[in-house]
Write a protein that holds these residues in place. Structure first.
Motif, PDB file in Angstrom:
ATOM      1  N   ARG A 266       0.846  -1.191   0.000  1.00 13.97           N
ATOM      2  CA  ARG A 266       0.000   0.000   0.000  1.00 13.97           C
ATOM      3  C   ARG A 266       0.878   1.236   0.000  1.00 13.97           C
ATOM      4  NH1 ARG A 266      -2.716  -1.870   4.414  1.00 13.97           N
ATOM      5  NH2 ARG A 266      -1.781  -0.224   5.625  1.00 13.97           N
ATOM      6  N   GLU A 267       0.458   2.258  -0.678  1.00 10.07           N
ATOM      7  CA  GLU A 267       1.191   3.526  -0.720  1.00 10.07           C
ATOM      8  C   GLU A 267       1.341   4.067   0.699  1.00 10.07           C
ATOM      9  OE1 GLU A 267       3.382   5.739  -3.072  1.00 10.07           O
ATOM     10  OE2 GLU A 267       2.019   4.306  -3.957  1.00 10.07           O
ATOM     11  N   GLY A 268       2.568   4.382   1.104  1.00 12.32           N
ATOM     12  CA  GLY A 268       2.826   4.975   2.415  1.00 12.32           C
ATOM     13  C   GLY A 268       2.983   3.977   3.549  1.00 12.32           C
ATOM     14  N   SER A 269       2.824   2.670   3.270  1.00 15.28           N
ATOM     15  CA  SER A 269       2.975   1.689   4.348  1.00 15.28           C
ATOM     16  C   SER A 269       4.456   1.440   4.618  1.00 15.28           C
ATOM     17  CB  SER A 269       2.276   0.377   3.985  1.00 15.28           C
ATOM     18  OG  SER A 269       2.900  -0.218   2.870  1.00 15.28           O
ATOM     19  N   LEU A 270       4.767   1.133   5.855  1.00 16.52           N
ATOM     20  CA  LEU A 270       6.151   0.852   6.231  1.00 16.52           C
ATOM     21  C   LEU A 270       6.427  -0.630   6.060  1.00 16.52           C
ATOM     22  CD1 LEU A 270       6.491   2.960   9.497  1.00 16.52           C
ATOM     23  CD2 LEU A 270       7.461   3.462   7.254  1.00 16.52           C
ATOM     24  N   PRO A 271       7.622  -0.968   5.571  1.00 19.07           N
ATOM     25  CA  PRO A 271       7.960  -2.386   5.452  1.00 19.07           C
ATOM     26  C   PRO A 271       8.204  -2.986   6.829  1.00 19.07           C
ATOM     27  CG  PRO A 271       9.852  -1.046   4.895  1.00 19.07           C
ATOM     28  CD  PRO A 271       8.704  -0.103   5.124  1.00 19.07           C
ATOM     29  N   PRO A 272       8.038  -4.309   6.953  1.00 19.37           N
ATOM     30  CA  PRO A 272       8.329  -4.927   8.246  1.00 19.37           C
ATOM     31  C   PRO A 272       9.837  -4.885   8.504  1.00 19.37           C
ATOM     32  CG  PRO A 272       7.909  -6.594   6.588  1.00 19.37           C
ATOM     33  CD  PRO A 272       7.616  -5.261   5.957  1.00 19.37           C
ATOM     34  N   PRO A 273      10.230  -4.950   9.771  1.00 17.31           N
ATOM     35  CA  PRO A 273      11.670  -4.958  10.055  1.00 17.31           C
ATOM     36  C   PRO A 273      12.301  -6.222   9.486  1.00 17.31           C
ATOM     37  CG  PRO A 273      10.405  -5.379  12.049  1.00 17.31           C
ATOM     38  CD  PRO A 273       9.423  -5.052  10.970  1.00 17.31           C
ATOM     39  N   PRO A 274      13.567  -6.136   9.077  1.00 15.96           N
ATOM     40  CA  PRO A 274      14.207  -7.322   8.500  1.00 15.96           C
ATOM     41  C   PRO A 274      14.337  -8.433   9.536  1.00 15.96           C
ATOM     42  CG  PRO A 274      15.810  -5.571   8.833  1.00 15.96           C
ATOM     43  CD  PRO A 274      14.464  -4.998   9.144  1.00 15.96           C
ATOM     44  N   GLU A 275      14.171  -9.683   9.063  1.00 14.09           N
ATOM     45  CA  GLU A 275      14.308 -10.821   9.967  1.00 14.09           C
ATOM     46  C   GLU A 275      15.762 -11.022  10.377  1.00 14.09           C
ATOM     47  OE1 GLU A 275      12.320 -14.397   8.809  1.00 14.09           O
ATOM     48  OE2 GLU A 275      10.627 -13.251   8.020  1.00 14.09           O
ATOM     49  N   GLN A 276      16.674 -10.743   9.452  1.00 12.23           N
ATOM     50  CA  GLN A 276      18.097 -10.880   9.740  1.00 12.23           C
ATOM     51  C   GLN A 276      18.809  -9.595   9.330  1.00 12.23           C
ATOM     52  OE1 GLN A 276      19.394 -14.375   7.684  1.00 12.23           O
ATOM     53  NE2 GLN A 276      18.399 -15.747   9.110  1.00 12.23           N
ATOM     54  N   PRO A 277      18.753  -8.555  10.173  1.00 10.77           N
ATOM     55  CA  PRO A 277      19.414  -7.303   9.810  1.00 10.77           C
ATOM     56  C   PRO A 277      20.927  -7.485   9.723  1.00 10.77           C
ATOM     57  CG  PRO A 277      18.659  -7.222  12.078  1.00 10.77           C
ATOM     58  CD  PRO A 277      18.155  -8.509  11.499  1.00 10.77           C
ATOM     59  N   MET A 278      21.563  -6.600   8.947  1.00 12.08           N
ATOM     60  CA  MET A 278      23.017  -6.668   8.816  1.00 12.08           C
ATOM     61  C   MET A 278      23.676  -6.365  10.155  1.00 12.08           C
ATOM     62  SD  MET A 278      24.162  -5.051   5.180  1.00 12.08           S
ATOM     63  CE  MET A 278      23.294  -3.508   5.244  1.00 12.08           C
ATOM     64  N   SER A 279      24.774  -7.039  10.413  1.00 13.58           N
ATOM     65  CA  SER A 279      25.540  -6.779  11.629  1.00 13.58           C
ATOM     66  C   SER A 279      26.246  -5.431  11.485  1.00 13.58           C
ATOM     67  CB  SER A 279      26.580  -7.877  11.854  1.00 13.58           C
ATOM     68  OG  SER A 279      27.574  -7.809  10.840  1.00 13.58           O
ATOM     69  N   ALA A 280      26.691  -4.881  12.598  1.00 15.57           N
ATOM     70  CA  ALA A 280      27.417  -3.612  12.565  1.00 15.57           C
ATOM     71  C   ALA A 280      28.682  -3.740  11.723  1.00 15.57           C
ATOM     72  CB  ALA A 280      27.757  -3.153  13.982  1.00 15.57           C
ATOM     73  N   ASP A 281      29.355  -4.897  11.813  1.00 18.28           N
ATOM     74  CA  ASP A 281      30.558  -5.112  11.000  1.00 18.28           C
ATOM     75  C   ASP A 281      30.221  -5.114   9.516  1.00 18.28           C
ATOM     76  OD1 ASP A 281      32.243  -5.257  13.192  1.00 18.28           O
ATOM     77  OD2 ASP A 281      32.144  -7.454  13.314  1.00 18.28           O
ATOM     78  N   ARG A 282      29.105  -5.724   9.164  1.00 19.48           N
ATOM     79  CA  ARG A 282      28.700  -5.775   7.756  1.00 19.48           C
ATOM     80  C   ARG A 282      28.332  -4.378   7.253  1.00 19.48           C
ATOM     81  NH1 ARG A 282      29.260  -8.667   3.068  1.00 19.48           N
ATOM     82  NH2 ARG A 282      27.680  -7.865   1.682  1.00 19.48           N
ATOM     83  N   VAL A 283      27.635  -3.604   8.066  1.00 13.53           N
ATOM     84  CA  VAL A 283      27.272  -2.234   7.685  1.00 13.53           C
ATOM     85  C   VAL A 283      28.540  -1.419   7.453  1.00 13.53           C
ATOM     86  CG1 VAL A 283      26.187  -0.096   8.474  1.00 13.53           C
ATOM     87  CG2 VAL A 283      25.034  -2.278   8.837  1.00 13.53           C
ATOM     88  N   ARG A 284      29.533  -1.572   8.341  1.00 11.19           N
ATOM     89  CA  ARG A 284      30.809  -0.864   8.203  1.00 11.19           C
ATOM     90  C   ARG A 284      31.497  -1.277   6.906  1.00 11.19           C
ATOM     91  NH1 ARG A 284      36.171  -2.401  10.428  1.00 11.19           N
ATOM     92  NH2 ARG A 284      37.446  -0.520  10.449  1.00 11.19           N
ATOM     93  N   TRP A 285      31.539  -2.581   6.628  1.00 10.87           N
ATOM     94  CA  TRP A 285      32.168  -3.093   5.419  1.00 10.87           C
ATOM     95  C   TRP A 285      31.472  -2.541   4.170  1.00 10.87           C
ATOM     96  CZ3 TRP A 285      36.207  -5.092   3.223  1.00 10.87           C
ATOM     97  CH2 TRP A 285      36.092  -5.746   2.004  1.00 10.87           C
ATOM     98  N   GLU A 286      30.142  -2.548   4.173  1.00 14.33           N
ATOM     99  CA  GLU A 286      29.378  -2.028   3.028  1.00 14.33           C
ATOM    100  C   GLU A 286      29.702  -0.549   2.796  1.00 14.33           C
ATOM    101  OE1 GLU A 286      27.171  -3.519   0.910  1.00 14.33           O
ATOM    102  OE2 GLU A 286      27.353  -5.494   1.839  1.00 14.33           O
ATOM    103  N   HIS A 287      29.776   0.214   3.878  1.00 13.76           N
ATOM    104  CA  HIS A 287      30.076   1.642   3.773  1.00 13.76           C
ATOM    105  C   HIS A 287      31.472   1.862   3.191  1.00 13.76           C
ATOM    106  CE1 HIS A 287      30.151   5.889   4.601  1.00 13.76           C
ATOM    107  NE2 HIS A 287      31.240   5.743   5.331  1.00 13.76           N
ATOM    108  N   ILE A 288      32.450   1.125   3.693  1.00 12.87           N
ATOM    109  CA  ILE A 288      33.822   1.251   3.184  1.00 12.87           C
ATOM    110  C   ILE A 288      33.866   0.884   1.706  1.00 12.87           C
ATOM    111  CG2 ILE A 288      36.137   0.221   3.312  1.00 12.87           C
ATOM    112  CD1 ILE A 288      35.706   0.104   6.395  1.00 12.87           C
ATOM    113  N   GLN A 289      33.211  -0.204   1.323  1.00 11.78           N
ATOM    114  CA  GLN A 289      33.193  -0.623  -0.079  1.00 11.78           C
ATOM    115  C   GLN A 289      32.537   0.421  -0.979  1.00 11.78           C
ATOM    116  OE1 GLN A 289      34.509  -3.272  -1.788  1.00 11.78           O
ATOM    117  NE2 GLN A 289      35.615  -3.581   0.116  1.00 11.78           N
ATOM    118  N   ARG A 290      31.452   1.011  -0.496  1.00  6.29           N
ATOM    119  CA  ARG A 290      30.756   2.029  -1.301  1.00  6.29           C
ATOM    120  C   ARG A 290      31.659   3.235  -1.533  1.00  6.29           C
ATOM    121  NH1 ARG A 290      28.490   6.391   0.214  1.00  6.29           N
ATOM    122  NH2 ARG A 290      28.326   5.767   2.366  1.00  6.29           N
TER     123      ARG A 290
END
Length: 182
Positions: A130-154
């Motif tokens: 639906r327009e404007g609806s929020l997605p559910p939270p991820p079942e397996q969110p990225m770890s802090a290390d993975r977020v850091r790695w993704e940021h460095i790679q970007r």
């Protein structure tokens, strides 16, 4: 996903044409098959040029567009889709997700933005949400290390894989960055 599951009427109930624009051939074919099994009539494109051509010739009701394509930005396809058909539901996918690119995608006309890897269920849910609806939270969110790695790679990719420039922008020592990248 049927309209009963989402609690809404589909924006394009009789038109389930879906354009998938992604230069990863295996991913594109796999997603195309999965979406056909869900009732979509799928057309695929592997470049900005092919995506723009398809969007102009046969504006679809739905689209899934990779942000980074071999010949340019998927945002060019998003803008063309939006101009060709204002009610197209457009999902932007990327392996280089960040707030700035998400904002750019939405400003260009995307309906939603999903990080790769996204599976067919997530994509279908985003397309039919639906327009404007929020997605559910991820079942397996990225770890802090993975977020850091993704940021460095970007940042590394944005600096054309220049270690010294990347280290300067990230405010870290060049040798530390080389160690992380190794």
């Amino acid at each position: 996903m049927s309209s009963e599951k989402t609690g809404q009427s589909l924006p394009h109930a009789s038109d389930k044409r879906l354009l998938i624009v992604d230069d990863d051939e295996r991913f594109c074919k796999r997603l195309g098959r999965a979406m056909e099994q869900r009732g979509f009539a799928v057309e695929m494109a592997a470049s900005v040029e092919e995506g723009v051509e398809a969007a102009r010739a046969r504006p679809p009701a739905y689209a899934v567009v990779d942000l980074r394509l071999g010949d340019g930005s998927g945002l060019d396809v998003v803008e063309t889709l939006r101009a060709a058909r204002g009610d197209t539901r457009i999902i932007v996918l990327t392996g280089y997700g960040n707030i700035a690119t998400a904002v750019a995608a939405v400003k260009a006309g995307a309906t939603d933005y999903l990080p790769k890897p996204a599976d067919a269920d997530q994509i279908e849910s985003a397309l039919l949400a639906r327009e404007g609806s929020l997605p559910p939270p991820p079942e397996q969110p990225m770890s802090a290390d993975r977020v850091r790695w993704e940021h460095i790679q970007r940042v590394y990719e944005q600096c054309d894989r220049n270690v010294s420039e990347t280290a300067r922008r990230l405010r870290m020592h060049r040798r530390t960055l080389q160690h992380i990248l190794a």
